[in-house]
Design a protein around this motif. Structure first.
Motif, mmCIF file in Angstrom:
data_model
loop_
_atom_site.group_PDB
_atom_site.id
_atom_site.type_symbol
_atom_site.label_atom_id
_atom_site.label_comp_id
_atom_site.label_asym_id
_atom_site.label_seq_id
_atom_site.Cartn_x
_atom_site.Cartn_y
_atom_site.Cartn_z
ATOM 1 N N LYS A 202 5.170 -0.912 -7.749
ATOM 2 C CA LYS A 202 4.203 -0.162 -8.551
ATOM 3 C C LYS A 202 2.776 -0.615 -8.279
ATOM 4 N N GLU A 203 2.566 -1.923 -8.222
ATOM 5 C CA GLU A 203 1.223 -2.442 -7.971
ATOM 6 C C GLU A 203 0.716 -2.023 -6.593
ATOM 7 N N ARG A 204 1.557 -2.166 -5.575
ATOM 8 C CA ARG A 204 1.134 -1.812 -4.222
ATOM 9 C C ARG A 204 0.937 -0.304 -4.090
ATOM 10 N N LEU A 205 1.820 0.490 -4.669
ATOM 11 C CA LEU A 205 1.698 1.943 -4.593
ATOM 12 C C LEU A 205 0.420 2.432 -5.274
ATOM 13 N N GLN A 206 0.109 1.877 -6.442
ATOM 14 C CA GLN A 206 -1.118 2.281 -7.137
ATOM 15 C C GLN A 206 -2.351 1.889 -6.324
ATOM 16 N N ARG A 207 -2.284 0.761 -5.631
ATOM 17 C CA ARG A 207 -3.411 0.361 -4.798
ATOM 18 C C ARG A 207 -3.599 1.344 -3.636
ATOM 19 N N PHE A 208 -2.527 1.809 -3.035
ATOM 20 C CA PHE A 208 -2.624 2.821 -1.983
ATOM 21 C C PHE A 208 -3.238 4.113 -2.508
#
Length: 388
Positions: A202-208
């Motif tokens: 979730k954290e990495r996807l939101q950053r993308f």
């Protein structure tokens, strides 16, 4: 019968209302046809004035049709220009292809085709599912299914910045999932590491998505139960069973330790308490002996001879009370020693009594004998001193 067939009255009748060979000759008049249509339309819309002359009627008919067409176009344009935005929706309006405004709930108006409108629900949570085979950090292949829940947080970015934002979301989800799974061992993926993986995805996807400015906010990522490929599922099941056996053995060992360790700690505490008690006892006894010696020293300084004699008698009484053999010396100048087997004498005297009698008679006889021996020795010492 057809109008152009021979015979009958129909030979002189044409389909336009004229008679062949009568007042009119040749094809029908188009202006007259348009004039009749205009008259009928004017009657429908409340304009029933008669025009004098064919030319004037033709011109008015043309203008009337144009007006009707324009009115219809205006009605259609007005119908398409007015729109309603729901409470859960927002609308982005572009004017000449450039962002103009973001419209909230209510009745709104725009100018097509100059303006373009994009209307979306910005509060509804949407879901996207993904599943695929991926390589873990320890080079094992697992199938990881997950579900991504998201909603539109910025409609302007959602409409203008990315051509297909939801397709970009799918690509970013696959990238984030492969990165997280690729940096995690298989055991964590299959067992208790799913929650941590979901948080990292979730954290990495939101950053993308923020980098792409898609206007999408990820609300939840659920990593479902991962599994091995079907070709090696049996081997993975064996591994899982072995891991369960290991965990069960650990639990049993911890239960045993929880039962033994407190008991050992209790025993250690008891030994410590016994040692402290023994220490206190020895210290108290030593202090008592030291105090007794101090008092005895004071008495000895007052009467040394009497104190020395008393100490000697007490010592001999204490020694004789704990033994069953006595040695008696003879008179001065004689080296004969008399050995009294008191133990055998006491045993022979108390052989006929019960089990409790010998012990009592032994203690009583021993104490009486000690008293007689001590008194005899005192008398002998007194006589020796008198003779000197």
């Amino acid at each position: 019968m057809a109008w152009n067939e021979p015979g009958g009255n129909s030979n002189n009748q044409d389909p336009w209302g004229g008679r062949r060979g009568g007042d009119r000759k040749g094809p029908p008049d188009l202006d007259e046809a348009f004039r009749k249509l205009q008259d009928s339309l004017n009657g429908l819309f409340g304009s029933g004035k008669k025009r004098s002359g064919d030319d004037r009627g033709g011109r008015s008919g043309g203008f009337g049709l144009l007006g009707i067409g324009l009115a219809l176009l205006a009605v259609v344009w007005l119908y398409s220009a007015v729109y309603v935005v729901d409470e859960q929706e927002q609308a982005v309006v572009l004017r000449f292809g450039k962002y103009y405004e973001t419209v909230g709930p209510g009745l709104n108006f725009y100018f097509p085709p100059i303006d373009r409108r994009f209307q979306e629900n910005v509060t509804r949570e949407r879901a996207y599912s993904k599943q695929g085979q991926m390589l873990t950090e320890d080079e094992n292949i697992v199938e990881v299914p997950l579900t991504v829940q998201y909603k539109i947080s910025n409609l302007q970015d959602f409409v203008l910045n990315v051509d297909q934002p939801e397709v970009s979301l799918q690509h970013a989800t696959e990238s984030a999932l492969r990165h997280v799974v690729g940096s995690t061992e298989m055991d964590q993926v299959l067992t208790e590491g799913r929650e941590l993986m979901a948080s990292e995805i979730k954290e990495r996807l939101q950053r993308f998505l923020d980098t792409y400015r898609t206007g999408i906010t990820v609300t939840q990522v659920n990593v479902q139960s991962a599994a091995a490929p079907r070709e090696v599922q049996e081997a993975f099941d064996d591994v899982i069973r072995a891991r369960e056996d290991e965990q069960r053995a650990k639990n049993q060992a911890e239960a045993y330790a929880n039962g033994v360790v407190p008991e050992a700690r209790g025993q250690a505490q008891r030994i410590i308490e016994d040692a402290n008690g023994y220490r206190d006892e020895v210290i108290a006894r030593a202090e008592g002996e030291a105090d007794r010696f101090s008092k005895l020293l004071a008495e000895y300084r007052k009467a040394p001879e009497v104190t020395r004699q008393r100490l000697y008698l007490e010592t001999m009484q204490e020694v004789f009370s704990n033994t069953n053999k006595v040695l008696v010396t003879g008179k001065e100048g004689q080296s004969n020693l008399l050995y009294l087997p008191l133990d055998k004498m006491i045993d022979s005297r108390g052989a006929g009594s019960g089990p409790a009698a010998p012990a009592a008679s032994t203690s009583a006889s021993g104490s009486d004998l000690g008293s007689r021996v001590s008194s005899d020795m005192q008398q002998r010492n007194l006589r020796s001193r008198e003779s000197r």
